[in-house]
Design an enzyme around this catalytic site. Structure first.
Site, PDB file in Angstrom:
ATOM      1  N   GLU A 168     -22.352   9.423 -14.769  1.00 18.94           N
ATOM      2  CA  GLU A 168     -23.367   8.757 -14.052  1.00 18.94           C
ATOM      3  C   GLU A 168     -24.630   9.641 -14.076  1.00 18.94           C
ATOM      4  OE1 GLU A 168     -23.849   5.797 -13.569  1.00 18.94           O
ATOM      5  OE2 GLU A 168     -25.998   7.094 -12.889  1.00 18.94           O
ATOM      6  N   LYS A 223     -23.101  15.062 -21.051  1.00 25.39           N
ATOM      7  CA  LYS A 223     -23.300  14.576 -19.655  1.00 25.39           C
ATOM      8  C   LYS A 223     -23.818  16.008 -18.702  1.00 25.39           C
ATOM      9  CE  LYS A 223     -23.926  14.076 -15.566  1.00 25.39           C
ATOM     10  NZ  LYS A 223     -24.922  13.278 -14.669  1.00 25.39           N
ATOM     11  N   CYS A 279     -25.219  19.184  -8.493  1.00 28.70           N
ATOM     12  CA  CYS A 279     -24.470  19.185 -10.123  1.00 28.70           C
ATOM     13  C   CYS A 279     -25.223  20.717 -10.511  1.00 28.70           C
ATOM     14  CB  CYS A 279     -25.160  17.817 -10.144  1.00 28.70           C
ATOM     15  SG  CYS A 279     -23.671  16.714  -9.338  1.00 28.70           S
TER      16      CYS A 279
HETATM   17  P1  NAD Z   1     -18.386  13.376  -3.580  1.00 30.55           P
HETATM   18  O1  NAD Z   1     -18.335  14.872  -2.896  1.00 30.55           O
HETATM   19  O2  NAD Z   1     -19.742  12.474  -2.779  1.00 30.55           O
HETATM   20  O3  NAD Z   1     -17.669  12.434  -3.081  1.00 30.55           O
HETATM   21  C1  NAD Z   1     -16.354  12.319  -3.701  1.00 30.55           C
HETATM   22  C2  NAD Z   1     -15.142  11.468  -2.901  1.00 30.55           C
HETATM   23  O4  NAD Z   1     -13.971  11.488  -3.755  1.00 30.55           O
HETATM   24  C3  NAD Z   1     -15.231  12.285  -1.423  1.00 30.55           C
HETATM   25  O5  NAD Z   1     -15.503  11.205  -0.433  1.00 30.55           O
HETATM   26  C4  NAD Z   1     -13.601  12.492  -1.839  1.00 30.55           C
HETATM   27  O6  NAD Z   1     -12.982  12.162  -0.136  1.00 30.55           O
HETATM   28  C5  NAD Z   1     -12.945  11.422  -2.763  1.00 30.55           C
HETATM   29  N1  NAD Z   1     -11.807  12.034  -3.314  1.00 30.55           N
HETATM   30  C6  NAD Z   1     -11.784  12.721  -4.725  1.00 30.55           C
HETATM   31  N2  NAD Z   1     -10.219  12.837  -4.512  1.00 30.55           N
HETATM   32  C7  NAD Z   1      -9.840  11.488  -3.995  1.00 30.55           C
HETATM   33  C8  NAD Z   1      -8.595  10.549  -4.364  1.00 30.55           C
HETATM   34  N3  NAD Z   1      -7.034  11.740  -5.040  1.00 30.55           N
HETATM   35  N4  NAD Z   1      -8.640   9.426  -3.307  1.00 30.55           N
HETATM   36  C9  NAD Z   1     -10.099   8.587  -3.327  1.00 30.55           C
HETATM   37  N5  NAD Z   1     -11.013   9.267  -3.180  1.00 30.55           N
HETATM   38  C10 NAD Z   1     -10.458  10.991  -3.592  1.00 30.55           C
HETATM   39  O7  NAD Z   1     -19.200  13.436  -4.699  1.00 30.55           O
HETATM   40  P2  NAD Z   1     -20.139  13.303  -5.444  1.00 30.55           P
HETATM   41  O8  NAD Z   1     -21.530  14.403  -4.682  1.00 30.55           O
HETATM   42  O9  NAD Z   1     -20.276  11.416  -5.720  1.00 30.55           O
HETATM   43  O10 NAD Z   1     -20.287  13.222  -7.065  1.00 30.55           O
HETATM   44  C11 NAD Z   1     -18.930  12.258  -7.636  1.00 30.55           C
HETATM   45  C12 NAD Z   1     -18.724  12.903  -9.366  1.00 30.55           C
HETATM   46  O11 NAD Z   1     -19.437  12.007 -10.001  1.00 30.55           O
HETATM   47  C13 NAD Z   1     -19.097  14.674  -9.442  1.00 30.55           C
HETATM   48  O12 NAD Z   1     -18.316  15.011 -10.902  1.00 30.55           O
HETATM   49  C14 NAD Z   1     -20.396  14.836 -10.023  1.00 30.55           C
HETATM   50  O13 NAD Z   1     -20.632  15.943 -10.514  1.00 30.55           O
HETATM   51  C15 NAD Z   1     -20.991  13.241 -10.530  1.00 30.55           C
HETATM   52  N6  NAD Z   1     -22.457  13.136 -10.328  1.00 30.55           N
HETATM   53  C16 NAD Z   1     -22.223  13.259  -9.058  1.00 30.55           C
HETATM   54  C17 NAD Z   1     -24.041  12.699  -8.903  1.00 30.55           C
HETATM   55  C18 NAD Z   1     -25.023  13.328  -7.592  1.00 30.55           C
HETATM   56  O14 NAD Z   1     -26.317  13.103  -7.910  1.00 30.55           O
HETATM   57  N7  NAD Z   1     -24.291  13.336  -6.976  1.00 30.55           N
HETATM   58  C19 NAD Z   1     -24.684  12.378 -10.229  1.00 30.55           C
HETATM   59  C20 NAD Z   1     -23.818  11.951 -11.189  1.00 30.55           C
HETATM   60  C21 NAD Z   1     -22.994  12.541 -11.910  1.00 30.55           C
HETATM   61  C1  UGA Z   2     -29.829  15.209 -11.006  1.00 26.31           C
HETATM   62  C2  UGA Z   2     -29.935  14.605 -12.838  1.00 26.31           C
HETATM   63  O1  UGA Z   2     -31.248  14.679 -11.968  1.00 26.31           O
HETATM   64  C3  UGA Z   2     -29.253  13.695 -12.557  1.00 26.31           C
HETATM   65  O2  UGA Z   2     -29.958  12.359 -13.529  1.00 26.31           O
HETATM   66  C4  UGA Z   2     -27.614  13.559 -12.463  1.00 26.31           C
HETATM   67  O3  UGA Z   2     -27.072  12.758 -12.248  1.00 26.31           O
HETATM   68  C5  UGA Z   2     -27.490  14.569 -11.391  1.00 26.31           C
HETATM   69  O4  UGA Z   2     -28.246  15.837 -10.987  1.00 26.31           O
HETATM   70  C6  UGA Z   2     -25.925  15.075 -11.638  1.00 26.31           C
HETATM   71  O5  UGA Z   2     -25.668  14.639 -12.062  1.00 26.31           O
HETATM   72  O6  UGA Z   2     -25.715  15.473  -9.855  1.00 26.31           O
HETATM   73  P1  UGA Z   2     -30.477  15.055  -8.481  1.00 26.31           P
HETATM   74  O7  UGA Z   2     -29.899  16.759  -8.378  1.00 26.31           O
HETATM   75  O8  UGA Z   2     -30.174  14.891  -7.382  1.00 26.31           O
HETATM   76  O9  UGA Z   2     -30.382  14.922  -9.510  1.00 26.31           O
HETATM   77  O10 UGA Z   2     -31.653  14.926  -8.143  1.00 26.31           O
HETATM   78  P2  UGA Z   2     -33.253  16.083  -9.241  1.00 26.31           P
HETATM   79  O11 UGA Z   2     -34.105  15.017  -9.342  1.00 26.31           O
HETATM   80  O12 UGA Z   2     -33.240  15.970 -10.555  1.00 26.31           O
HETATM   81  O13 UGA Z   2     -33.577  16.813  -8.698  1.00 26.31           O
HETATM   82  C7  UGA Z   2     -32.461  18.252  -8.730  1.00 26.31           C
HETATM   83  C8  UGA Z   2     -33.271  19.757  -8.478  1.00 26.31           C
HETATM   84  O14 UGA Z   2     -34.170  20.184  -8.661  1.00 26.31           O
HETATM   85  C9  UGA Z   2     -33.945  19.721  -6.845  1.00 26.31           C
HETATM   86  O15 UGA Z   2     -33.422  20.485  -6.106  1.00 26.31           O
HETATM   87  C10 UGA Z   2     -35.866  19.121  -7.090  1.00 26.31           C
HETATM   88  O16 UGA Z   2     -36.559  19.251  -6.080  1.00 26.31           O
HETATM   89  C11 UGA Z   2     -35.523  20.410  -8.063  1.00 26.31           C
HETATM   90  N1  UGA Z   2     -36.488  19.838  -8.866  1.00 26.31           N
HETATM   91  C12 UGA Z   2     -36.735  18.468  -9.891  1.00 26.31           C
HETATM   92  C13 UGA Z   2     -37.879  20.867  -9.473  1.00 26.31           C
HETATM   93  O17 UGA Z   2     -37.727  21.577  -8.854  1.00 26.31           O
HETATM   94  N2  UGA Z   2     -38.449  20.238 -10.317  1.00 26.31           N
HETATM   95  C14 UGA Z   2     -38.429  19.388 -10.753  1.00 26.31           C
HETATM   96  O18 UGA Z   2     -39.766  18.964 -11.196  1.00 26.31           O
HETATM   97  C15 UGA Z   2     -37.383  18.095 -10.789  1.00 26.31           C
END
Ligand code: NAD
Ligand code: UGA
Length: 469
Positions: A168, A223, A279
């Site tokens: 994602e 990713k 992340c």
């Molecule tokens: P999060 O901590 O918000 O959510 C994860 C959820 O999974 C929690 O609510 C937890 O209770 C649940 N969970 C864990 N083990 C479980 C199990 N065995 N059964 C059922 N539920 C379970 O995490 P997130 O931010 O949603 O990130 C999830 C993944 O996606 C990570 O690998 C992260 O790197 C990736 N990711 C995050 C973002 C982002 O913007 N946060 C964007 C892209 C990818």
């Molecule tokens: C980031 C990536 O942008 C997503 O594509 C990815 O899916 C995600 O991580 C993930 O894997 O979790 P996110 O962390 O939610 O998304 O937000 P961003 O907009 O990337 O910002 C990350 C950090 O960088 C923030 O603290 C933001 O303020 C900072 N940032 C971003 C800067 O300081 N300068 C910029 O130009 C952009």
């Protein structure tokens, strides 16, 4: 062979699982989508009748949940049954950095992934497509496959699994728009039938040209690489922000001048207090770990510097604030505007505000923190109680309080410190603020978003990140 997907289960109702499944449910009304989680409180919030209590704040999310919940979008803690019902299961659980053991501080902790795979192998029925949505180290699909297949061998029933990688790329704060209009959808796998079924789900709203298919390992590694490249741009421009301050240049002009070159591009060149979020740091640490694992020490070192620069930027800002306030901030009131790691989210994971506030508390400052979306309880979890104990067990003088408005935070303050790029901080009433602050008053703007010229005209001293003028 499955002809189409009728029932999806998503394990993990977090920042990715919740919004992603809400958009799938919205765009594919004929598919039943069950989002399951072990966290009962989180599921209760997803099911709250008051949509402002959803566990995640994302613009546009509440409207979609309102539209779909109870129709074809369901949140529950009933994991086994929903796994059994599903044709396709997304694993969207957390993959944080390991806290202890081999690879502690760098490698991803895959225990939630393993637990999910074991549950799937136990409760799935018939042919099930398992989709990695979480961000994972390259080759994790093999581990998941091994767990799934071990169970099939042990029970010799009719279970069959296909594993796909579908990372994602949404960013928090713009998640719904990113999901509805993705730059690309990436699907890695070996089983073409399974790949086609996932493509069909996305084709409900994504153009075919935007759907890219690769092998599993390229997808998993893309990713980590995408996040590393994005973070690297931020560290690069932040390094230049310091040089601008020393030389009289303006980093925003430099960013514009280089970004207008199509080969560089304007996105992700905003200087700031360092990248936060759950992340970037963990994914780069993971990349460093994997490079070292394969003996690629120079590559590992290269990516580590992106993190080192980020840490340095945060420390640098804390130091500048102390220096500008006559070398001491002990007992001085500082209004901290913004605690989330970026605008439009309530998420504080790895927010630069945490480290900067900790530094200022250590110097004895009295912080009044305002954020439009972050709760007092969350700040308490991140900073500890208003008086914190340092590593040598000494009591700091510094303390923090939660403020309900910018004015309350700024009243009597020596300085305003902007840490998050919330829209409302762009249009602050500097005439009013200048009257309620203590002179000489300061504005420290780490995001270059405030109207500094206006603030200056009311007698406020200005420091803007990367502005050497
Ligand atoms: P999060 O901590 O918000 O959510 C994860 C959820 O999974 C929690 O609510 C937890 O209770 C649940 N969970 C864990 N083990 C479980 C199990 N065995 N059964 C059922 N539920 C379970 O995490 P997130 O931010 O949603 O990130 C999830 C993944 O996606 C990570 O690998 C992260 O790197 C990736 N990711 C995050 C973002 C982002 O913007 N946060 C964007 C892209 C990818
Ligand atoms: C980031 C990536 O942008 C997503 O594509 C990815 O899916 C995600 O991580 C993930 O894997 O979790 P996110 O962390 O939610 O998304 O937000 P961003 O907009 O990337 O910002 C990350 C950090 O960088 C923030 O603290 C933001 O303020 C900072 N940032 C971003 C800067 O300081 N300068 C910029 O130009 C952009």
């Amino acid at each position: 062979m499955l002809e189409k997907i009728n029932n999806i289960c998503c394990i993990g109702a977090g920042y990715v699982g919740g919004p992603t499944m809400a958009v799938i449910a919205d765009k594919c009304p004929e598919i039943q989508v069950n989002v399951v989680d072990i966290n009962q409180a989180r599921i209760n919030n997803w099911n709250d009748s008051d949509f402002s209590n959803l566990p995640i704040y994302e613009p546009g999310l509440a409207e979609i949940v309102k539209n779909c919940r109870g129709r074809n979008l369901h949140f529950s803690t009933v994991i086994e049954e929903n796994i059994a019902l599903a044709d396709m299961i997304f694993i969207s659980v957390n993959t944080p950095v390991k806290k202890k053991g081999i690879g502690a501080g760098q490698a991803s902790d895959l225990k939630w992934i393993e637990a999910s795979a074991r549950q799937i192998s136990k409760y799935a029925v018939g042919k099930t497509i398992v989709v990695e949505k979480s961000t994972l180290p390259v080759k994790t699909a093999q581990t998941i496959k091994n767990i799934l297949e071990a169970h099939v061998l042990n029970t010799s029933n009719d279970k069959k699994f296909s594993i796909l990688s579908n990372p994602e790329f949404l960013a928090e704060g713009t998640a719904i728009n990113d999901l509805e209009n993705p730059d690309r959808v990436l699907i890695g796998g070996e089983d073409q039938d399974a790949i086609n079924l996932l493509i069909d789900v996305y084709l409900n709203w994504v153009d075919k040209e935007k759907i890219l298919t690769t092998d599993l390992w390229s997808s998993e590694l893309s990713k980590l690489t995408a996040n590393a490249f994005l973070a690297q741009r931020i560290s690069s421009i932040n390094s230049i922000s310091a040089l601008c301050e020393s030389t009289g240049a303006d980093v925003n002009d430099v960013a514009l001048a280089i970004g207008m070159d199509k080969r560089i591009g304007l996105e992700f060149l905003r200087p700031g207090p360092g990248f936060g979020g759950s992340c970037f740091k963990k994914d780069i640490l993971n990349l460093v770990y994997i490079c070292n694992h394969y003996g690629l020490y120079q590559a590992a070192k290269y990516w580590q510097t992106v993190i080192n620069l980020n840490d340095w930027q945060q420390k640098r800002i804390s130091k500048i604030i102390v220096e500008k306030l006559f070398g001491t901030i002990s007992g001085k009131k500082i209004a901290v505007l913004g605690f989330a790691f970026k605008a439009n989210t309530n998420d504080t994971r790895e927010s630069p505000a945490i480290n900067i506030c900790r530094d200022l508390l250590e110097e004895g400052s009295n912080l009044h923190i305002y954020d439009p979306r972050v709760s007092q309880d969350q700040i308490k979890m991140d900073l500890g109680h208003s008086q914190i104990i340092d590593s040598q067990n000494l009591l700091f003088e510094g303390k923090w309080e939660f403020s309900k408005s910018v004015e309350l935070a700024a009243n009597g303050a020596d300085a305003i410190l902007v840490l998050t790029d919330w829209e409302e901080f762009k249009t602050l009433d500097w005439e009013k603020l200048s009257k309620i602050m203590r002179s000489p008053s300061w504005l420290f703007d780490t995001r270059s978003i405030s109207n500094a010229i206006e603030a200056k005209s009311f007698g406020i001293n200005i420091w803007r990140l990367g502005d050497g003028a």
